[in-house]
Design a protein around this motif. Structure first.
Motif, PDB file in Angstrom:
ATOM      1  N   UNK A 168      -4.816  -3.412  -0.267  1.00 46.92           N
ATOM      2  CA  UNK A 168      -5.584  -4.376  -1.050  1.00 46.92           C
ATOM      3  C   UNK A 168      -5.474  -5.799  -0.515  1.00 46.92           C
ATOM      4  N   UNK A 169      -4.479  -6.034   0.341  1.00 46.66           N
ATOM      5  CA  UNK A 169      -4.402  -7.353   0.972  1.00 46.66           C
ATOM      6  C   UNK A 169      -5.149  -7.387   2.301  1.00 46.66           C
ATOM      7  N   UNK A 170      -5.875  -6.300   2.608  1.00 45.18           N
ATOM      8  CA  UNK A 170      -6.640  -6.234   3.849  1.00 45.18           C
ATOM      9  C   UNK A 170      -5.871  -5.663   5.014  1.00 45.18           C
ATOM     10  N   UNK A 171      -4.590  -5.363   4.836  1.00 40.90           N
ATOM     11  CA  UNK A 171      -3.783  -4.820   5.934  1.00 40.90           C
ATOM     12  C   UNK A 171      -4.296  -3.424   6.288  1.00 40.90           C
ATOM     13  N   UNK A 172      -4.674  -3.189   7.555  1.00 35.82           N
ATOM     14  CA  UNK A 172      -5.332  -1.925   7.912  1.00 35.82           C
ATOM     15  C   UNK A 172      -4.343  -0.790   8.164  1.00 35.82           C
ATOM     16  N   UNK A 245       4.737   4.053   5.228  1.00 33.83           N
ATOM     17  CA  UNK A 245       4.719   2.598   5.117  1.00 33.83           C
ATOM     18  C   UNK A 245       4.601   2.005   6.522  1.00 33.83           C
ATOM     19  N   UNK A 246       3.771   0.997   6.666  1.00 35.78           N
ATOM     20  CA  UNK A 246       3.539   0.378   7.964  1.00 35.78           C
ATOM     21  C   UNK A 246       3.900  -1.097   7.926  1.00 35.78           C
ATOM     22  N   UNK A 261       2.968  -8.072   8.481  1.00 35.44           N
ATOM     23  CA  UNK A 261       1.968  -7.436   7.633  1.00 35.44           C
ATOM     24  C   UNK A 261       2.576  -6.178   7.037  1.00 35.44           C
ATOM     25  N   UNK A 262       2.221  -5.885   5.782  1.00 35.58           N
ATOM     26  CA  UNK A 262       2.857  -4.781   5.052  1.00 35.58           C
ATOM     27  C   UNK A 262       1.792  -3.880   4.443  1.00 35.58           C
ATOM     28  N   UNK A 263       2.061  -2.581   4.422  1.00 32.22           N
ATOM     29  CA  UNK A 263       1.160  -1.647   3.762  1.00 32.22           C
ATOM     30  C   UNK A 263       1.864  -0.344   3.463  1.00 32.22           C
ATOM     31  N   UNK A 264       1.378   0.342   2.430  1.00 28.12           N
ATOM     32  CA  UNK A 264       1.952   1.637   2.044  1.00 28.12           C
ATOM     33  C   UNK A 264       0.819   2.535   1.575  1.00 28.12           C
ATOM     34  N   UNK A 265       0.853   3.776   2.036  1.00 23.16           N
ATOM     35  CA  UNK A 265      -0.173   4.753   1.658  1.00 23.16           C
ATOM     36  C   UNK A 265       0.528   6.015   1.183  1.00 23.16           C
ATOM     37  N   UNK A 266       0.160   6.497   0.003  1.00 20.17           N
ATOM     38  CA  UNK A 266       0.883   7.587  -0.636  1.00 20.17           C
ATOM     39  C   UNK A 266       0.028   8.839  -0.757  1.00 20.17           C
ATOM     40  N   UNK A 267       0.717   9.991  -0.691  1.00 23.20           N
ATOM     41  CA  UNK A 267       0.065  11.265  -0.940  1.00 23.20           C
ATOM     42  C   UNK A 267      -0.790  11.756   0.211  1.00 23.20           C
ATOM     43  N   UNK A 282       6.309  -7.312  -3.579  1.00 17.74           N
ATOM     44  CA  UNK A 282       7.340  -6.285  -3.729  1.00 17.74           C
ATOM     45  C   UNK A 282       7.991  -5.979  -2.380  1.00 17.74           C
ATOM     46  N   UNK A 283       7.169  -5.946  -1.337  1.00 20.49           N
ATOM     47  CA  UNK A 283       7.678  -5.671   0.011  1.00 20.49           C
ATOM     48  C   UNK A 283       8.586  -6.795   0.496  1.00 20.49           C
ATOM     49  N   UNK A 284       8.096  -8.021   0.419  1.00 18.76           N
ATOM     50  CA  UNK A 284       8.867  -9.151   0.929  1.00 18.76           C
ATOM     51  C   UNK A 284      10.126  -9.376   0.097  1.00 18.76           C
ATOM     52  N   UNK A 285      10.034  -9.141  -1.211  1.00  8.30           N
ATOM     53  CA  UNK A 285      11.208  -9.310  -2.052  1.00  8.30           C
ATOM     54  C   UNK A 285      12.301  -8.317  -1.717  1.00  8.30           C
ATOM     55  N   UNK A 286      11.898  -7.063  -1.478  1.00  7.44           N
ATOM     56  CA  UNK A 286      12.875  -6.023  -1.131  1.00  7.44           C
ATOM     57  C   UNK A 286      13.528  -6.309   0.214  1.00  7.44           C
TER      58      UNK A 286
END
Length: 449
Positions: A168-172, A245-246, A261-267, A282-286
């Protein structure tokens, strides 16, 4: 009145006026308090609730502006990330995951905030408190036992990687991640998953040279997760695919998200994880505790030296140069953990073996039909606790390397085993070699979408 006196009076007046500029800090009873034991609740109440709850707990000096503004900002930010007054509305697994993250933040020294502790020493988490939280969480206490092939229906049909939507942030999404090389593996007892951490060529080259502080622009990581499945012999294998997760390093493009850049795709359908672009917080905080390691948790298995302690895993890379092959540069096929010996093994393959493992379809056969010339290498390590993540274990010292070279039709596959402190070649009996060859060839690949 002299100028100094006038300045003092003006300063007092301004200070008094500023006390009126006091935006509120909402306070209300807990609506869905975290579900945990009374002992853990007591620790959280003492050490965490002043910021991570809907209760308003301020010391007298916290009430004084401008310090009040800073305290208010910290409290509202803390509640947004983790609120124990509302955490109970989430599934039990999500509540435990939040507690695991809290423990990691505590043991890595980033929570409670050092600046907060200077004025609030009573909020310090004692070693006893931390031990109590860890004992309650108890990672690796159980792994689901599944019959062979269980869960395979969830990963039998591959998704079209070219059609995966961006985050949703545009990260491909990067469909090439399956071709990347293995940097490390993780056995996660906090959520009963296995992780492959893969890197593209830039990341692998950086790991091999030790140039990872910071990682160079263009470095890409894929963290691929599967649920764990335990068999009757105590071996734990990858089961149902969970997510990928990328991360992509580009210091300028992603300067607002720590250079990554951060992204996660599930299932199976690889749905983007976020519901809006704010998911990246959530990514940067972790990953904030890993600021000194350029926000990367993984210790890549490499012989290269790094400037910081616990930035690379040299011990796991200590394979003798006299081996017939150096498998750590090959593609990874699968992994397993032996819960009886507390060891972890990864099955590597040369190009022919990896291609065969990817073409096999789960459900039609238990293992790929490896062609002549394919070589498989089963590398087994002892395990050690991940220094960056409570509830994780990573490879430690190598215990053995077993090679199986596939022969042409009518010939016998070649099996060689290297073990011991110096990983010297052993001469197993013909029957033992046959049993181990069968084990290697029948390890079902950890499936990617």
């Amino acid at each position: 009145m002299n100028m100094a006196g006038k300045a003092a009076v003006a300063g007092i007046f301004v200070f008094a006026v500023l006390q009126v500029v006091r935006p509120g800090i909402p306070s209300k009873p807990a609506t869905a308090e975290v579900q945990t034991s009374s002992e853990v609740k007591s620790i959280l109440d003492k050490d965490c609730y002043s910021c991570h709850s809907d209760e308003r707990r301020l010391s007298w000096f916290d009430q004084i502006v401008p310090g009040y503004w800073l305290v208010r900002h910290d409290i509202l930010t803390a509640r947004e990330h983790l609120n124990f007054s509302t955490l109970g509305s989430k599934p039990v697994t999500a509540q435990k995951a939040a507690l695991y993250e809290a423990v990691n933040m505590i043991q890595l020294g980033v929570m409670p905030l050092p600046s907060f502790l200077k004025l609030h020493p009573d909020s310090r988490v004692t070693p006893g408190d931390l031990a109590g939280l860890k004992a309650y969480l108890a990672p690796w206490s159980s792994v689901p036992t599944q019959p062979p092939g269980a869960g395979s229906e969830a990963i039998a049909v591959p998704v079209s990687l070219s059609k995966v939507e961006p985050e949703f942030n545009g990260f491909p999404f990067d469909p090439n991640f399956k071709e990347w090389k293995l940097l490390s593996t993780t056995d996660r007892g906090d959520n009963n998953t296995f992780r492959f951490i893969l890197g593209n060529d830039i990341a692998v080259k950086a790991a091999q040279s030790g140039a990872i502080s910071p990682w160079p622009d263009g470095s890409r990581f894929a963290k691929v997760a599967w649920q764990q499945e335990s068999d009757s012999e105590g071996l734990v294998h990858p089961g149902k695919f969970v997510q990928v997760e990328l991360m992509l390093k580009d210091a300028k493009r992603y300067k607002d998200t720590e250079g990554w850049g951060w992204g996660r795709w599930r299932g199976l359908d690889l749905k983007p994880y976020g519901s809006d672009s704010a998911f990246v917080n959530e990514c940067t905080g972790c990953h904030q505790p890993m600021r000194g390691n350029d926000y990367v948790y993984t210790l890549p298995i490499t012989n290269a030296k790094a400037a910081r302690d616990e930035a690379v895993n040299n011990n796991a890379a200590a394979l003798p140069v006299t081996l017939p092959y150096q498998p750590l540069g090959w593609g990874a096929v699968t992994m397993y953990v032996d819960s009886k010996t507390h060891s972890t093994a990864t099955l590597y393959g040369n190009d022919a073996a990896v291609q065969a493992s990817r073409s096999a379809r789960r459900g039609e056969e238990t293992a790929p039909a490896y062609p002549a010339g394919a070589v498989l290498a089963l590398v087994t390590w002892t395990q050690r606790d991940d220094p960056h993540w409570f509830g994780g274990r990573i490879p430690a010292a190598p215990e053995s390397i077993e090679f199986v070279q596939i022969a042409t039709t009518g010939e016998v596959n070649v099996y060689r085993r290297f073990a011991g402190q110096g990983l010297n070649e052993e001469r197993p009996t013909a029957s033992a070699a046959e049993v181990r060859t069968s084990l290697v060839l029948n390890l079902s690949p950890a499936r990617l979408p």
